[in-house]
Each structure stands twice: as C-alpha cells, then as structure tokens.
Design an enzyme around this catalytic site. Structure first.
Site, PDB file in Angstrom:
ATOM      1  N   GLY A 181       2.219 -11.189  77.485  1.00 52.39           N
ATOM      2  CA  GLY A 181       3.232 -10.690  76.573  1.00 52.39           C
ATOM      3  C   GLY A 181       3.891  -9.444  77.126  1.00 52.39           C
ATOM      4  N   GLU A 182       5.149  -9.255  76.750  1.00 51.72           N
ATOM      5  CA  GLU A 182       5.898  -8.109  77.269  1.00 51.72           C
ATOM      6  C   GLU A 182       5.250  -6.803  76.842  1.00 51.72           C
ATOM      7  OE1 GLU A 182      10.511  -6.500  77.457  1.00 51.72           O
ATOM      8  OE2 GLU A 182      10.031  -8.556  76.874  1.00 51.72           O
ATOM      9  N   GLY A 183       5.064  -5.907  77.800  1.00 52.56           N
ATOM     10  CA  GLY A 183       4.426  -4.616  77.559  1.00 52.56           C
ATOM     11  C   GLY A 183       2.973  -4.581  77.961  1.00 52.56           C
TER      12      GLY A 183
END
Length: 682
Positions: free
Chosen positions: A579-581
């Site tokens: 997931g982004e981050g």
C-alpha cells in the site's frame, strides 16, 4: 506574493518584548536586507542608550546595509517608495520615527499628513517590508503634554500602518500573537465549539488530544470518530481538521539538546500564510522556500572525514545531503517527529476497474483502528497517523473529475494539513493514499504533464487472490485514453489537470506538498498519488520537488517516470507492495540510521579526530569525556570505564587472543603486529 504570503508586516510589542528579534528572524532568509534605522543618536552622555543601539547593530549580519533616517522624518517615506520588488526592508522602529517627527527642529509640521504619507507608501510598496513599532496603547496616559503628544502620534501611526499592512503581529514576553488578518474572519465561519482553537491566523493550534501531546502521552485512537472529509466551502472560513492518531504506544526518543550536532532553528516554525481568513490564492509561479544550497554538499563532504571503517554510506549519502539542505545544517539530525497523512479518495468509472467496492474505505478504517501494514509501521516508527477523506472523483472519461471549486477547496485543505503538522513540530511528512482508481488517475496526470503513453505508465491490475486481471487493466487504459481525448483541446494548467483528470486525492496531496514547502517540512513520497501530485506542483511552485524524497519506486512504471522527470533518485529497491506509504515507513529506519551515523561519528584520527581505539595510549581520560557516555557511543556500542567499548572495566577485561586461521595463509603483513579487523589503511 512573497515567501511567507505577505509582503508588508507590522510587528508591535512593548519594551524588551522581543519584537525586534522576531522581526529580524522573519527576514533572516533574505539574500540582502536594508535595515532602516529611525532612532536619533541621543545624548552623547547617555551610555545606556548608546549600549542599546550598539546591541542592535551587533545583531545585524554583515550582508545587511543600514539606512539612517533620523535627520528627516520624510526620508523614511522616500526609502519605502524607492524600494523595488526584489528588495527587503526592515524598519526599526516607528517610535524613533515619531520622536523625530515631534522634534522641535521639525516644527511646525503637519503630523497627520506625514503619517498618512507613510501609510500610503507602505500600502503601495512593492518591496518586502517589515516595520517594528512600540505598542504604547496599553500603558497609562502620560502626565506631561509632550508624553501625551508622543503616545497620540504613535497610536495614530500604528493604526494607519496596521491598516496598510498585509499582516500585523503582537509580541508579548517573547510570544507572538497574530492580530491581522484574524480580525477579518468571515461571520459565517465554523463556531469555536466545532473547531480547534487557533493561536495564529491560518495556523491551527494542535487539538487537545493527540496532536498536542508527545508520543508517549497520546491516547489510543477513538474508533467512533468519523473520518474528516474535505469541506466544499473551505475558503469561506475555518474548518475542523482530522485528529492525529497514535496506532500503538511507543517509547519517546531522547530529546535533542542544544549541545548536539545539528541543533538549530531548522525545526522552528516559519511564518504561516494567512490562508483561511484572507482566502489564500494558490496559483502558478508562487515563490516558496528552497532548501539550503550549501549545507547539503557540506554534509556529504563531511562524511569523507568521519571514522567509518569502509567506503562510507553509499547511496544513503543522498539522505544526508537532503536532510542537511532541508534542515539548514551540515550536521543534520534524524527525524524524530514524523506524521503520516493517509488520503482516502475513490475514482468512479473505468479508472477503478478491477477494484473491490468499498475496499479503500475498509483500509482507512483499518488504519484508524491501528491495524494493517501502514498503522503497524507507523507505530514502529513512532509516527502519528492522520486520515483524510478526499472528494470522490467523477468518471474522467465522461467529464471533469472535480469542479473548479472542489479543486480549490482540496488544495487549501491539503495546505492546511501541512500547516497543522508544522505547528505541531512535525519534522517529516509521509504522504500515503488509498483509493480505487488512484493509479489510473495518476497515469492520466502523467500523460497530461509529461507526455507519457498511458499503457506504459499504468501498472498491472492484481486481484485480491494475487491474479493478474488484464481485462480490468484494458478498461483502465481505455478510460485514461478517452479522458485524454476528451481534454485534448483543454488547457494543461495545474488546476485544469486536477479538475479534469486528477481528482480529489491528487489535488489534496498537491496542497499538502505546497503547504509543506511553505513551512520547510520535507516529505517522503511513496506511490502514484504522491508522485503525480509532485508533477502537478511543478507548475504551481517549482520549489516543492526539492523538499521531496523518494525512498523506493516500488516497481511501478508511473512512479519511475515521475521520478525521472522530477529528478528524484529512488534510494532502495525493496519492491514491497503493502500500500502507498508503507514502503516509505519500512525504509525510514534505514534513513534514520544514516543520519544518526552522520551526526554522531567522530572525525577519523588521521584527520585530527579523537582516537577511541582502547589502546594503552587512550585510557578514557577527560579528553574523551565529551564523546562517550555511560549508555553508549555514537555507534550504538556500550562503553566501559576503560573506553574499550565492551562494558567491562580495565581490571576484569580478558586478554584478547587473535583467532587461528582456518586454513593456510599469512596472519601478519610485513611485521609481527597482528592485523586488526576493519583497520583503515594509512
């Protein structure tokens, strides 16, 4: 618009309040400053007054020039009128100017007309102008005619100049309160009961819960609190910002002291743009701060002098240079206060083909509850977590994803989130996002801003079962193609791209990058939404990309292309897909480790540094006391009384025996002295 959102500012304050020091700090970043001194020389026998003037002169940097206007009160107006748009003026102070104005040598004089001329000059000035003035309206009415004339004239001057200036600050006991533009807030703003209290216009005070407390004192997230959506009428008044969560309790890092390397004013908040009350205009060509040009290379050069038993930090030298430039010191410190901004916003239409309905909302609720990869990694890094809901974007193949008003609201709200983080002392932001169709929207933005072919920058669609869904991928490509065809004759300005293609999450992320740049807060990018926002921000403020660091490209073709265009070199190649981050948080301990070594390792002995080898010549005397403590050295190894680094004293330390080699080969080189592992060649 200047760097801080104003170009004329009045700083008021009482005697010894710190008003002059505060005013000087506001223009300290200017290449050159013209200091306009208004005070007369005074009585030659008044040594105390001469001492005050000398103290003011001693504080001024050598690059500043001084303009004396004590001989003629009209000279101040002439200096202000003649100043150009690239100049910075600091007038200190108007009390001295009024003293000269009331001097019998200049009488009779039309005081009212002269004050009006000064106010008109301030109002029409194109230079960056800071004026300092005493606030005498809170004192008793003087008992002498001359005293009353002075206070009346100075009060009239302060009122006229305050009305002409963009912003007004009051300094009391070294503390700053912003008086303007807070007094002009719209009457239909959100009532105080629904919003956090503010101490400065456009700068949100930390909420009473998580954001206002250190990590150890923050409470667990309240699962009943709803995610805060971006208000459509942000420009009309103040809004409530989402709470900052602490997914799990974590130990508080040891606070830095003023004696530690790199300690300085880099973490101090810069002046905020008066965003809400004045209706901040985010437009192309904004002038925002740049990182320091000199401290970055100096920090990298310094690494070559450190006592490192090898070739050095390798690619992590970039981290040291980036941190040094953004912190403004050649010995940067690891980021202690980190905040993750998770933007949740979906895209309707073909962009979200293959996505599970409601999955992004579930991920946001999971993070709010302290579960999932992002929340767990945030807890591991002692980082706060703030979850923001962006407006849902309409199908971009059929029409604009957002309206122009929604784009403006999202940009301002993102800026405000960065402002809130800076006010809370956050030193590093991690930009994260989760939303159906976000990758397709980012691909459309890349195609519009960098001329990319959508199939080349749009990653494959992977189902929850780990299977590749080529049909969904083709639907996404078709949606991007149709959206680009629909907008082929549209403008390619930043806001147009966000409205037609980008959607709420990319618009909000763009506002975060711009606000962080204005407050000199570095940002870790990770994923298509953050890099697409960085691409859009180039047209609004080209300085923003210099405050961004990209730990990993994640194997995503769109992120690779954006990194090339932005000049961002990914530091690692972990290929995590959490997931982004999440990848940025996974790499954060490595980045902190590099900064810790750069800040704490001493200079190599051959270059004049201390020798901590633990030999008979180094018995751990007071000369080394500043480099060792009872808890460990800068390298993380415990130390003992003899400085040997193993925690034992000199009396009970066993003799060291060189291990016998496992096979044939020399154990000495040219002498009987054993070769010490890791020894640096002379």
């Amino acid at each position: 618009m200047s760097v801080d959102g104003w170009h004329t500012l009045l700083v008021l304050g009482g005697i010894r309040s710190g008003k002059s020091e505060f005013a000087e700090s506001l223009v300290a970043d200017a290449p050159t400053v013209r200091y306009v001194a208004t005070a007369p020389a005074g009585d030659p026998e008044d040594t105390e007054w001469a001492t005050r003037l000398a103290a003011h002169r001693a504080r001024r940097p050598g690059s500043w020039s001084t303009e004396e206007t004590a001989a003629d009160p009209g000279r101040l107006v002439e200096v202000i009128v003649a100043a150009g748009p690239n100049e910075t003026l600091l007038v200190d102070d108007l009390g001295g100017w009024v003293t000269v104005l009331l001097d019998p040598a200049h009488q009779p004089a039309d005081d009212t007309a002269t004050i009006a001329e000064l106010a008109a000059a301030v109002r029409s000035s194109t230079a960056r102008l800071v004026l300092v003035s005493p606030e005498v309206g809170l004192s008793l009415v003087p008992t002498t005619p001359l005293g009353r004339a002075f206070t009346d004239a100075l009060g009239a001057t302060n009122r006229a100049v305050a009305d002409a200036c963009d912003a007004v600050a009051l300094v009391v006991a070294g503390q700053t309160a912003w008086l303007k533009p807070a007094t002009s807030a719209p009457a239909h703003a959100v009532p105080p009961a629904a919003t956090s209290p503010e101490t400065e216009p456009g700068r949100a005070a930390a909420p009473h819960h998580a954001a206002a407390q250190p990590a150890a004192h923050q409470t667990a997230p309240r699962q009943t609190a709803p995610t805060q959506a971006v208000p459509a009428d942000l420009g009309a008044g103040d809004v409530t910002l989402p709470e900052v969560l602490t997914p799990a309790a974590a130990p508080v890092p040891t606070p830095a002291t003023s004696d530690e390397p790199g300690t300085g004013d880099w973490a101090a908040p810069t002046m905020a743009l008066p965003m809400i009350a004045t209706g901040l205009v985010i437009q192309p060509g904004m002038e925002l701060p740049m990182p320091d040009d000199y401290t970055g290379p100096q920090a990298v050069d310094r690494l070559a002098t450190l006592d490192i038993p090898g070739a050095g930090l390798g690619v992590l030298e970039q981290v040291v240079g980036f941190a040094a430039a953004t912190q403004g010191t050649s010995t940067p410190r690891p980021w202690d206060s980190v905040r993750v901004l998770l933007i949740q916003g979906d895209h309707e239409g073909g962009a979200s083909a293959g996505a599970t309905p409601g999955e992004s909302g579930r991920r946001a609720r999971q993070a709010r509850a302290g579960r999932g990869p992002l929340a767990r990694l945030a807890a591991e890094n002692r980082a706060g977590l703030q979850i923001v809901e962006a407006p849902v974007a309409a199908p971009m193949e059929d029409g604009p994803a957002l309206s122009a008003d929604e784009v403006e609201a999202a940009l301002r709200y993102g800026w405000r989130l960065a402002e809130q983080a800076a006010d809370a002392g956050v030193q590093l932001l991690v930009l994260a996002a989760c939303g159906a169709g976000a990758e397709a929207a980012a691909a459309a933005v890349l195609a519009a801003t960098a001329g990319a072919e959508p199939p080349m920058v749009l990653g494959r669609v992977v189902t929850e079962q780990g299977e590749i869904d080529d049909t969904a991928w083709m639907v996404r490509c078709a949606a991007v193609r149709d959206a680009l065809h629909r907008t082929r004759r549209s403008a390619r300005e930043a806001k147009d791209v966000l409205a037609e293609l980008g959607g709420g999450d990319i618009a909000l992320a763009t506002g975060v990058l711009l606000g962080a740049t204005a407050r000199k807060v570095p940002v870790l990018l990770d994923g298509p939404v953050g890099t697409a926002a960085a691409m859009v921000s180039r047209d609004l403020a080209g300085q923003a990309r210099h405050w961004c660091l990209l730990p990993d490209h994640g194997g995503r073709p769109g992120v690779r292309l954006a990194a090339d265009v932005l000049g961002l070199t990914p530091l690692v190649d972990l290929r995590l897909d959490l997931g982004e981050g999440a990848t940025a948080l996974a790499a954060l301990p490595l980045l902190r480790s590099a900064l810790t070594l750069a800040a704490t390792l001493p200079v190599h002995p051959s270059l004049g540094g201390p020798d901590h080898s633990g030999t008979d010549d180094d018995s751990g005397t007071d000369d080394d006391a500043g480099d060792r403590t009872d808890t460990g050295t800068g390298t993380g190894e415990p130390t003992g009384d003899d400085g040997s680094g193993d925690g034992r004293t000199g009396d009970d330390e066993p003799d060291f025996a060189e291990p016998e080699p496992a096979g044939p080969g020399p154990t000495t080189i040219g002498s009987d002295e054993p070769v010490s592992p890791g020894r640096r060649a002379d």
